[in-house]
Design a protein around this motif. Structure first.
Motif, mmCIF file in Angstrom:
data_model
loop_
_atom_site.group_PDB
_atom_site.id
_atom_site.type_symbol
_atom_site.label_atom_id
_atom_site.label_comp_id
_atom_site.label_asym_id
_atom_site.label_seq_id
_atom_site.Cartn_x
_atom_site.Cartn_y
_atom_site.Cartn_z
ATOM 1 N N ASP A 126 -37.170 -5.162 -10.040
ATOM 2 C CA ASP A 126 -37.218 -5.207 -11.202
ATOM 3 C C ASP A 126 -36.043 -4.822 -11.932
ATOM 4 O O ASP A 126 -35.710 -5.460 -13.155
ATOM 5 C CB ASP A 126 -38.703 -4.667 -11.627
ATOM 6 C CG ASP A 126 -39.057 -5.180 -12.961
ATOM 7 O OD1 ASP A 126 -39.237 -6.419 -12.919
ATOM 8 O OD2 ASP A 126 -39.700 -4.516 -13.501
ATOM 9 N N THR A 154 -45.224 -11.110 -10.178
ATOM 10 C CA THR A 154 -45.165 -9.888 -9.971
ATOM 11 C C THR A 154 -46.209 -8.831 -10.780
ATOM 12 O O THR A 154 -45.989 -7.850 -11.077
ATOM 13 C CB THR A 154 -43.943 -9.232 -9.911
ATOM 14 O OG1 THR A 154 -43.350 -9.301 -11.205
ATOM 15 C CG2 THR A 154 -42.852 -9.729 -8.897
ATOM 16 N N TRP A 155 -46.899 -9.576 -11.835
ATOM 17 C CA TRP A 155 -47.576 -8.861 -12.817
ATOM 18 C C TRP A 155 -48.716 -7.939 -12.138
ATOM 19 O O TRP A 155 -48.887 -6.752 -12.659
ATOM 20 C CB TRP A 155 -48.425 -9.762 -13.648
ATOM 21 C CG TRP A 155 -49.467 -10.653 -13.331
ATOM 22 C CD1 TRP A 155 -49.611 -11.732 -12.747
ATOM 23 C CD2 TRP A 155 -50.840 -10.190 -13.331
ATOM 24 N NE1 TRP A 155 -50.686 -12.170 -12.209
ATOM 25 C CE2 TRP A 155 -51.495 -10.970 -12.764
ATOM 26 C CE3 TRP A 155 -51.377 -9.143 -13.743
ATOM 27 C CZ2 TRP A 155 -52.863 -11.014 -12.397
ATOM 28 C CZ3 TRP A 155 -52.941 -9.043 -13.675
ATOM 29 C CH2 TRP A 155 -53.534 -9.737 -12.948
ATOM 30 N N PHE A 172 -40.068 -3.002 -5.139
ATOM 31 C CA PHE A 172 -40.488 -3.601 -6.455
ATOM 32 C C PHE A 172 -39.637 -3.075 -7.624
ATOM 33 O O PHE A 172 -39.211 -4.012 -8.599
ATOM 34 C CB PHE A 172 -41.835 -3.788 -6.585
ATOM 35 C CG PHE A 172 -42.253 -4.344 -7.837
ATOM 36 C CD1 PHE A 172 -42.331 -5.508 -8.330
ATOM 37 C CD2 PHE A 172 -42.504 -3.453 -9.134
ATOM 38 C CE1 PHE A 172 -42.403 -6.099 -9.655
ATOM 39 C CE2 PHE A 172 -42.744 -3.853 -10.228
ATOM 40 C CZ PHE A 172 -42.576 -5.311 -10.617
ATOM 41 N N ALA A 186 -38.939 -2.233 -17.053
ATOM 42 C CA ALA A 186 -38.392 -1.911 -15.730
ATOM 43 C C ALA A 186 -38.146 -0.218 -15.724
ATOM 44 O O ALA A 186 -38.581 0.285 -14.726
ATOM 45 C CB ALA A 186 -37.138 -2.756 -15.236
ATOM 46 N N ARG A 211 -45.043 -5.761 -20.429
ATOM 47 C CA ARG A 211 -44.247 -6.810 -19.715
ATOM 48 C C ARG A 211 -44.410 -8.328 -20.055
ATOM 49 O O ARG A 211 -43.451 -8.909 -20.152
ATOM 50 C CB ARG A 211 -44.027 -6.623 -18.123
ATOM 51 C CG ARG A 211 -43.520 -5.419 -17.623
ATOM 52 C CD ARG A 211 -44.067 -5.232 -16.039
ATOM 53 N NE ARG A 211 -43.713 -6.428 -15.320
ATOM 54 C CZ ARG A 211 -42.835 -6.619 -14.450
ATOM 55 N NH1 ARG A 211 -41.697 -5.998 -14.795
ATOM 56 N NH2 ARG A 211 -42.710 -7.767 -13.608
ATOM 57 N N CYS A 227 -47.244 -0.823 -6.911
ATOM 58 C CA CYS A 227 -45.861 -0.767 -7.562
ATOM 59 C C CYS A 227 -44.909 0.049 -6.459
ATOM 60 O O CYS A 227 -44.916 1.316 -6.537
ATOM 61 C CB CYS A 227 -45.785 -0.076 -9.049
ATOM 62 S SG CYS A 227 -44.385 -0.207 -9.739
ATOM 63 N N TRP A 242 -40.604 -14.464 -12.141
ATOM 64 C CA TRP A 242 -40.686 -13.293 -11.622
ATOM 65 C C TRP A 242 -41.833 -12.365 -12.220
ATOM 66 O O TRP A 242 -42.452 -11.653 -11.591
ATOM 67 C CB TRP A 242 -39.356 -12.537 -11.768
ATOM 68 C CG TRP A 242 -39.328 -10.994 -11.635
ATOM 69 C CD1 TRP A 242 -39.475 -9.932 -12.247
ATOM 70 C CD2 TRP A 242 -39.275 -10.515 -10.112
ATOM 71 N NE1 TRP A 242 -39.504 -8.868 -11.693
ATOM 72 C CE2 TRP A 242 -39.386 -9.007 -10.524
ATOM 73 C CE3 TRP A 242 -39.038 -11.062 -8.951
ATOM 74 C CZ2 TRP A 242 -39.249 -8.212 -9.232
ATOM 75 C CZ3 TRP A 242 -39.079 -10.189 -7.790
ATOM 76 C CH2 TRP A 242 -39.316 -8.978 -8.067
ATOM 77 N N THR A 243 -41.743 -12.429 -13.649
ATOM 78 C CA THR A 243 -42.990 -11.673 -14.120
ATOM 79 C C THR A 243 -44.610 -12.314 -13.883
ATOM 80 O O THR A 243 -45.388 -11.348 -13.780
ATOM 81 C CB THR A 243 -42.714 -11.786 -15.887
ATOM 82 O OG1 THR A 243 -41.461 -11.333 -16.046
ATOM 83 C CG2 THR A 243 -43.933 -11.098 -16.382
ATOM 84 N N THR A 288 -47.652 -4.058 -11.078
ATOM 85 C CA THR A 288 -47.528 -3.118 -12.175
ATOM 86 C C THR A 288 -48.933 -2.662 -12.648
ATOM 87 O O THR A 288 -48.987 -2.018 -13.556
ATOM 88 C CB THR A 288 -46.881 -3.210 -13.393
ATOM 89 O OG1 THR A 288 -47.095 -4.673 -13.990
ATOM 90 C CG2 THR A 288 -45.475 -3.302 -12.844
#
Length: 404
Positions: free
Chosen positions: A71, A53-54, A67, A106, A15, A63, A49-50, A57
């Protein structure tokens, strides 16, 4: 470490790396967009966003389904937004969508979290979004859609197989641990309780009267306990510092236990066996073994001598020979009895008499060694116990068994 953890780490890295790629791709093509500011706003939102929310994952627990849906929504929204931001000529010419290859991250999240079925659904949604954005069934579009669909489904299937294998391995380790514990308990029972019951039965029959009835009851309990032990159980080693066991069975010689750690002299552990009826021979120097291995080997020798007393007679003579080889220690126990009939050991094990199966072979097997019986009718029996140096049983110290 779970087999899934490397996959989650790989997804996190994917990602981040694809975000960098997508930002660079957008920057290069920025002047060619119909509405570049709108594309820049989406890229800013995608970056935020990345970044926020890293950690989502990095593990299956973080996760969540919510989410994953959000995503996927970001990816699908970017695909559909491309038709408004980019020019029609670039879209028809095969230009990339705004999220480009970031979209696959995603879909892979669904594959790792829920397996191939979740991956198939997520990739189908992405495929539909790509077809709506392109508005035609172009070859490159079909190629990209099929590639994402096949890759995500394959990864989802591999994840399911890995999870099943991990569960199978965990179950196998549990069974192995339970089996080792049952054998340990069975040897403890066999070394102590069964010996005492057998002694009570013999002495009660010899004394007669009420003692004979007590002996009969002890014999019944011995049979019942042997049946339970034969189902997969085992015994605590009686040591010279165990006064309770000495008082209960004074006719069974005590074996000093090894020190809790470090090397141990096997000859010192075998010395208490030597007496009027047992001759001990060995090197003039100490025979060193790990303490646990030495204790197990001494217990196996004691079990072999117990078999001599039971099956040959209390006054039978026996000889113990210790050989210190370069890579192993070999102990031979020989008697002057009538020998063992062919097939007798296997029959004894089927009958639940586990002295040989557990207290001798079982101990040597856990030490990585071997136990061999050499018997000629009318010429006595030799038991050869061989233990490699430098190895101790995984389960710790075991008990000593006295009956076939």
């Amino acid at each position: 470490m779970s087999v899934e953890l490397p996959l989650w780490r790989a997804l996190t890295g994917y990602r981040i790396l694809t975000l960098v790629y997508v930002l660079g791709l957008f920057a290069v093509a920025y002047p060619r967009y119909a509405h570049p500011l709108g594309g820049a706003a989406y890229m800013a939102a995608l970056t935020l966003w990345t970044a926020l929310t890293w950690r989502r994952t990095t593990s299956a627990e973080r996760c969540t389904r919510q989410f994953l849906l959000a995503d996927l929504g970001f990816a699908v929204g970017g695909i559909l937004l491309t038709s408004l931001i980019d020019t029609q000529a670039r879209i028809m010419g095969g230009g990339p969508t705004l999220p480009s290859i970031w979209t696959a991250g995603a879909v892979l999240g669904f594959a790792i979290k829920g397996g191939w079925r979740w991956a198939a659904v997520a990739s189908s949604i992405v495929a539909a979004a790509n077809l709506v954005e392109r508005q035609v069934l172009a070859r490159d579009t079909v190629h990209n859609v099929v590639l994402v669909w096949v890759a995500s489904v394959a990864i989802g299937y591999v994840v399911e197989v890995a999870r099943a294998s991990e569960r199978t391995l965990a179950r196998a380790l549990q069974i192995e641990a339970a089996t080792r514990e049952r054998e340990r308990l069975a040897r403890d029972i066999h070394d102590s309780v069964l010996q005492v019951l057998a002694m009570v039965q013999r002495r009660g029959a010899a004394l007669g009267g009420e003692a004979a009835e007590l002996g009969r009851m002890a014999g019944e309990q011995e049979v019942a306990l042997r049946t339970l032990v034969a189902g997969g159980l085992v015994p605590r080693q009686r040591t010279a510092a165990d006064p309770a066991a000495e008082a209960a069975a004074p006719d069974l010689p005590a074996v000093p236990g090894p020190p809790p750690g470090g090397p141990c002299d096997l000859m010192a552990l075998l010395a208490p066996h030597a007496g009027a009826g047992v001759a001990l021979s060995g090197p003039g120097t100490p025979v060193g073994l790990p303490a646990v291995a030495a204790g197990e080997l001494a217990a196996a020798v004691g079990a072999a001598l117990d078999n001599v007393r039971v099956h040959v007679g209390a006054d039978a003579r026996a000889w113990i020979l210790v050989e210190d080889e370069p890579d192993a220690v070999l102990v031979t126990v020989r008697d002057e009895g009538p020998g063992i009939p062919e097939g007798r050991l296997a029959a004894a094990e089927r009958e639940g008499r586990l002295g040989v199966a557990l207290s001798i072979r079982g101990r040597l097997r856990e030490l990585g060694g071997s136990a061999e019986w050499i018997s000629v009718p009318g010429q006595g029996t030799e038991v050869e116990l061989k233990v490699p140096k430098g190895r101790a049983p995984e389960g710790g110290r075991r008990g000593r068994d006295g009956h076939e």
